[in-house]
Each structure stands twice: as structure tokens, then as C-alpha cells.
Design a protein around this motif. Structure first.
Motif, PDB file in Angstrom:
ATOM      1  N   THR A 198       3.969   6.589 -16.470  1.00 29.86           N
ATOM      2  CA  THR A 198       2.686   6.881 -15.823  1.00 29.86           C
ATOM      3  C   THR A 198       1.709   5.712 -15.919  1.00 29.86           C
ATOM      4  O   THR A 198       1.014   5.409 -14.944  1.00 29.86           O
ATOM      5  CB  THR A 198       2.043   8.135 -16.429  1.00 29.86           C
ATOM      6  OG1 THR A 198       1.891   7.969 -17.847  1.00 29.86           O
ATOM      7  CG2 THR A 198       2.888   9.368 -16.165  1.00 29.86           C
ATOM      8  N   ILE A 199       1.647   5.051 -17.067  1.00 28.99           N
ATOM      9  CA  ILE A 199       0.714   3.925 -17.213  1.00 28.99           C
ATOM     10  C   ILE A 199       1.118   2.781 -16.282  1.00 28.99           C
ATOM     11  O   ILE A 199       0.265   2.153 -15.626  1.00 28.99           O
ATOM     12  CB  ILE A 199       0.643   3.451 -18.673  1.00 28.99           C
ATOM     13  CG1 ILE A 199      -0.007   4.535 -19.535  1.00 28.99           C
ATOM     14  CG2 ILE A 199      -0.159   2.154 -18.784  1.00 28.99           C
ATOM     15  CD1 ILE A 199      -0.058   4.205 -20.995  1.00 28.99           C
ATOM     16  N   TYR A 200       2.413   2.503 -16.203  1.00 22.13           N
ATOM     17  CA  TYR A 200       2.888   1.460 -15.292  1.00 22.13           C
ATOM     18  C   TYR A 200       2.549   1.810 -13.845  1.00 22.13           C
ATOM     19  O   TYR A 200       2.014   0.983 -13.097  1.00 22.13           O
ATOM     20  CB  TYR A 200       4.395   1.266 -15.450  1.00 22.13           C
ATOM     21  CG  TYR A 200       4.957   0.209 -14.519  1.00 22.13           C
ATOM     22  CD1 TYR A 200       5.065  -1.115 -14.932  1.00 22.13           C
ATOM     23  CD2 TYR A 200       5.363   0.525 -13.220  1.00 22.13           C
ATOM     24  CE1 TYR A 200       5.560  -2.095 -14.075  1.00 22.13           C
ATOM     25  CE2 TYR A 200       5.846  -0.447 -12.358  1.00 22.13           C
ATOM     26  CZ  TYR A 200       5.951  -1.749 -12.789  1.00 22.13           C
ATOM     27  OH  TYR A 200       6.424  -2.717 -11.938  1.00 22.13           O
ATOM     28  N   LEU A 201       2.869   3.039 -13.440  1.00 23.36           N
ATOM     29  CA  LEU A 201       2.670   3.442 -12.049  1.00 23.36           C
ATOM     30  C   LEU A 201       1.188   3.482 -11.676  1.00 23.36           C
ATOM     31  O   LEU A 201       0.811   3.081 -10.570  1.00 23.36           O
ATOM     32  CB  LEU A 201       3.306   4.810 -11.809  1.00 23.36           C
ATOM     33  CG  LEU A 201       4.841   4.836 -11.835  1.00 23.36           C
ATOM     34  CD1 LEU A 201       5.347   6.273 -11.835  1.00 23.36           C
ATOM     35  CD2 LEU A 201       5.421   4.058 -10.664  1.00 23.36           C
ATOM     36  N   LEU A 232       1.559   9.182  -6.155  1.00 27.89           N
ATOM     37  CA  LEU A 232       2.069  10.534  -5.885  1.00 27.89           C
ATOM     38  C   LEU A 232       3.123  10.926  -6.919  1.00 27.89           C
ATOM     39  O   LEU A 232       3.168  12.080  -7.364  1.00 27.89           O
ATOM     40  CB  LEU A 232       2.662  10.606  -4.478  1.00 27.89           C
ATOM     41  CG  LEU A 232       1.662  10.650  -3.323  1.00 27.89           C
ATOM     42  CD1 LEU A 232       2.399  10.605  -1.985  1.00 27.89           C
ATOM     43  CD2 LEU A 232       0.788  11.900  -3.399  1.00 27.89           C
ATOM     44  N   LEU A 233       3.950   9.977  -7.314  1.00 26.78           N
ATOM     45  CA  LEU A 233       4.950  10.246  -8.356  1.00 26.78           C
ATOM     46  C   LEU A 233       4.268  10.575  -9.679  1.00 26.78           C
ATOM     47  O   LEU A 233       4.715  11.467 -10.419  1.00 26.78           O
ATOM     48  CB  LEU A 233       5.869   9.031  -8.516  1.00 26.78           C
ATOM     49  CG  LEU A 233       7.027   9.172  -9.508  1.00 26.78           C
ATOM     50  CD1 LEU A 233       7.902  10.361  -9.157  1.00 26.78           C
ATOM     51  CD2 LEU A 233       7.856   7.881  -9.533  1.00 26.78           C
ATOM     52  N   VAL A 234       3.175   9.873  -9.984  1.00 31.05           N
ATOM     53  CA  VAL A 234       2.413  10.178 -11.199  1.00 31.05           C
ATOM     54  C   VAL A 234       1.880  11.607 -11.161  1.00 31.05           C
ATOM     55  O   VAL A 234       1.930  12.335 -12.153  1.00 31.05           O
ATOM     56  CB  VAL A 234       1.243   9.184 -11.370  1.00 31.05           C
ATOM     57  CG1 VAL A 234       0.309   9.636 -12.497  1.00 31.05           C
ATOM     58  CG2 VAL A 234       1.771   7.796 -11.665  1.00 31.05           C
ATOM     59  N   MET A 235       1.377  12.035 -10.008  1.00 34.14           N
ATOM     60  CA  MET A 235       0.841  13.389  -9.892  1.00 34.14           C
ATOM     61  C   MET A 235       1.934  14.441 -10.106  1.00 34.14           C
ATOM     62  O   MET A 235       1.698  15.477 -10.741  1.00 34.14           O
ATOM     63  CB  MET A 235       0.192  13.593  -8.526  1.00 34.14           C
ATOM     64  CG  MET A 235      -1.030  12.718  -8.254  1.00 34.14           C
ATOM     65  SD  MET A 235      -2.311  12.846  -9.533  1.00 34.14           S
ATOM     66  CE  MET A 235      -2.065  11.292 -10.441  1.00 34.14           C
ATOM     67  N   LEU A 260      -9.481   4.623  -4.483  1.00 35.63           N
ATOM     68  CA  LEU A 260      -8.480   5.360  -3.711  1.00 35.63           C
ATOM     69  C   LEU A 260      -7.416   5.949  -4.627  1.00 35.63           C
ATOM     70  O   LEU A 260      -6.972   7.094  -4.421  1.00 35.63           O
ATOM     71  CB  LEU A 260      -7.828   4.429  -2.673  1.00 35.63           C
ATOM     72  CG  LEU A 260      -6.867   5.082  -1.674  1.00 35.63           C
ATOM     73  CD1 LEU A 260      -7.547   6.244  -0.956  1.00 35.63           C
ATOM     74  CD2 LEU A 260      -6.359   4.061  -0.672  1.00 35.63           C
ATOM     75  N   THR A 261      -7.011   5.211  -5.644  1.00 38.04           N
ATOM     76  CA  THR A 261      -6.029   5.736  -6.598  1.00 38.04           C
ATOM     77  C   THR A 261      -6.549   6.986  -7.291  1.00 38.04           C
ATOM     78  O   THR A 261      -5.827   7.979  -7.451  1.00 38.04           O
ATOM     79  CB  THR A 261      -5.691   4.667  -7.655  1.00 38.04           C
ATOM     80  OG1 THR A 261      -5.086   3.545  -7.011  1.00 38.04           O
ATOM     81  CG2 THR A 261      -4.729   5.217  -8.698  1.00 38.04           C
ATOM     82  N   SER A 286       0.824  -1.205   0.000  1.00 37.71           N
ATOM     83  CA  SER A 286       0.000   0.000   0.000  1.00 37.71           C
ATOM     84  C   SER A 286       0.860   1.258   0.000  1.00 37.71           C
ATOM     85  O   SER A 286       0.565   2.231  -0.711  1.00 37.71           O
ATOM     86  CB  SER A 286      -0.932   0.003   1.212  1.00 37.71           C
ATOM     87  OG  SER A 286      -1.854  -1.071   1.147  1.00 37.71           O
ATOM     88  N   LEU A 287       1.931   1.240   0.798  1.00 39.95           N
ATOM     89  CA  LEU A 287       2.837   2.393   0.819  1.00 39.95           C
ATOM     90  C   LEU A 287       3.488   2.605  -0.538  1.00 39.95           C
ATOM     91  O   LEU A 287       3.629   3.745  -0.997  1.00 39.95           O
ATOM     92  CB  LEU A 287       3.906   2.184   1.899  1.00 39.95           C
ATOM     93  CG  LEU A 287       3.450   2.346   3.354  1.00 39.95           C
ATOM     94  CD1 LEU A 287       4.587   2.002   4.303  1.00 39.95           C
ATOM     95  CD2 LEU A 287       2.958   3.773   3.607  1.00 39.95           C
ATOM     96  N   LEU A 288       3.887   1.518  -1.183  1.00 39.05           N
ATOM     97  CA  LEU A 288       4.469   1.630  -2.520  1.00 39.05           C
ATOM     98  C   LEU A 288       3.430   2.143  -3.518  1.00 39.05           C
ATOM     99  O   LEU A 288       3.757   2.912  -4.427  1.00 39.05           O
ATOM    100  CB  LEU A 288       5.007   0.274  -2.974  1.00 39.05           C
ATOM    101  CG  LEU A 288       6.296  -0.208  -2.284  1.00 39.05           C
ATOM    102  CD1 LEU A 288       6.630  -1.632  -2.722  1.00 39.05           C
ATOM    103  CD2 LEU A 288       7.450   0.734  -2.598  1.00 39.05           C
TER     104      LEU A 288
END
Length: 295
Positions: A233-236, A18-21, A248-249, A10-12
Motif C-alpha cells: 500500500t505504501i508503494y502504490l 484503485l488496487l489500494v482501495m 486526485l489520489t 496516469s492510467l497506471l
């Protein structure tokens, strides 16, 4: 042990989305810079999918041409329309009529609502007033953050409509990533490689040899668009969906205009107005409330 493993995942997942944002926020600046320095939106789309498609081609081949890792061609084509070259072309076309700030609100701002309604429609989540109020708070907050740039000009409204369509499209991709239990590499390879179909019409009708752009500019955009924006972005996002769930995502998407506004404080010296601060608070409160409901 199992609970610890789930907690780490969940943390990952939170770190991934957040990295995507952050990447999405940077993309508005990078795209604006690129358009001012010799590359138009059609060029950027070509760079994005030529690089990502070629890089992901070996993995795409290993999925198997007949069923693409069990997904099937009909679903794969739909995913590509929702998150690949058709999606990005509509997004860029919308930005040619409406300001970039509109893309920052209408695209990510609508994603949580699309995912929520989709999950209710599919019977994967119950409908509740609390969830609706949280989503209304988020969307209202995003609108307040960018309200100063909106107008009622016909061409701008048309661009806004296209940007809204892309927000719905990305929300559906997020939902389907969960419903179809997509693997991160699988979704990335499928969307990237099938998006290569954009290149023949681009080369035939719109390619101009990148005459107005420097070699360094072209290479840097190829890396950013093809590796970071497309593959990354698609992977993340797919990883986050499998780790946190689609609902949630999707709640993290409205952070894009908020981050853009906050980053402008130290970089541009632009202090948010009272309405913008109210909007930021509404977005944060709505996200926290919705996250609590979905926890």
C-alpha cells in the motif's frame, strides 16, 4: 510521444490507487477474522512490520544511513509516525473502542479534505467554493453510508476521535509524499524499516507466543500484513501521488466504505438502505466533480 507517456503513467496511477482501495476494503474483513481467531491488534502490528522491515532492509541500507536517499532522518521519522507503526497502533486502538465500520468512514473519509487544506495552506492550490462543496458532498455521502452504526457512547466517541486522527495522519502522509517528491521504494523502505523499532517493546511487554493462533493463520497474516498491507500500500500510494498528484489520489479514499457496502450485497445479501444509496451517489458525484476541478 510525451503526452502518450504521461497518459500511460496516469492510467497506471489510477490502477495503483484503485488496487489500494481494494486492499483496504479487504483489510477490514481480514483483520476482523484474525482478531476472532487468536491474534490481537498488537500481534498484527508486529507481524506487519517484522516482515516488511526485514524485507526492505537491504534497500534501506542502499539509501545510505546518513541521509536516507536525500530525505534526512527528521523527515523519515515524521513519515514513519504518519504511516508506520505509530499510525497503525493508534488505528487498531481506535477500533478497540469503535466498530470497524467507523474506521471505514473516519479514516479514508477525511483524507481528501486534509490534503486539500494542506495544499491551500502551502500555496500549492487555490481555495475555491466548488472544491469545498465537492469535499462536503464526499464526506456527507460517506457518513450516510455508515450512519446506522454510529452512537453517542463515550467510549465509542473516543474511538472515533482516534480514527479521525489516523485519517488526518494518512492525509498528511499523502500530501508530504508529493511535496517532498518521495520515490515509491524510498518511502516504503523508510517507513517499513524504522517501524521495526516497535518490536522491542512488543516482545518485552505484549508477546504471548501466538498461543491461540494456528501456524497457517500466522503465516497468512504475516504475508498479508507485512507484504500486501505494509509494503504494497505504501508503494502504490506513493506511486499514485507521483503519477496523479496528491489531491486526485486522495479523492479515491472514500471508495473504501462504498466498496465495503457494495461487496456486502453479493457476499452477505445485505441490500443498502435508501440513505446508503444516497450516500453512495453523493460520494461518486463529489469525486467526479472534484476530479474534474483538479484535471
Amino acid at each position: 510521444m510525451e503526452s502518450t507517456r504521461r497518459g500511460s503513467k496516469s492510467l497506471l496511477g489510477i490502477f495503483a490507487i484503485l488496487l489500494v482501495m481494494v486492499i483496504y476494503t479487504a483489510n477490514f474483513v481480514v483483520t476482523r477474522y484474525s482478531i476472532l481467531n487468536g491474534l490481537n491488534s498488537l500481534d498484527l502490528a508486529a507481524l506487519r512490520y517484522s516482515v516488511s522491515g526485514i524485507v526492505m532492509l537491504p534497500y534501506f541500507y542502499r539509501l545510505g544511513w546518513k541521509n536516507l536517499g536525500g530525505l534526512g532522518w527528521s523527515k523519515a521519522i515524521l513519515l514513519t509516525c504518519l504511516a508506520g507503526s505509530p499510525y497503525i497502533l493508534v488505528f487498531f486502538f481506535g477500533l478497540s473502542f469503535a466498530p470497524a465500520s467507523h474506521g471505514a468512514v473516519l479514516n479514508p473519509g477525511i483524507v481528501p479534505s486534509v490534503v486539500f487544506l494542506g495544499m491551500v495552506f502551502l500555496g500549492l492550490q487555490s481555495f475555491s467554493l466548488a472544491r469545498v462543496l465537492s469535499l462536503v458532498s464526499i464526506f456527507l455521502g460517506v457518513v450516510l453510508v455508515t450512519a446506522s452504526s454510529f452512537s453517542l457512547q463515550g467510549s465509542v466517541l473516543f474511538g472515533d476521535f482516534l480514527l479521525l486522527v489516523t485519517g488526518i495522519s494518512w492525509g498528511l502522509f499523502t500530501l508530504l509524499a508529493k511535496v517532498w517528491e518521495l520515490r515509491p521504494m524510498q518511502s516504503t523502505a523508510i517507513v517499513s524499516v524504522i517501524s521495526l523499532l516497535y518490536l522491542p517493546p512488543y516482545l518485552l511487554f505484549w508477546y504471548n507466543g501466538f498461543e491461540s493462533a494456528s501456524t497457517a493463520h500466522i503465516i497468512s497474516q504475516a504475508i498479508f500484513q507485512g507484504i500486501i498491507m505494509s509494503i504494497g500500500t505504501i508503494y502504490l500510494v506513493t506511486y499514485a501521488v507521483q503519477s496523479l498528484g496528491a489531491q486526485l489520489t486522495s479523492l479515491f479514499s472514500p471508495l473504501v466504505p462504498v466498496l465495503t457496502t457494495l461487496i456486502a450485497i453479493p457476499l452477505l445479501g445485505e441490500i443498502p438502505t435508501s440513505l446508503q444509496w444516497i450516500g453512495i451517489v453523493l460520494v461518486v458525484l463529489g469525486m467526479l466533480r472534484a476530479a474534474k476541478i483538479n484535471s
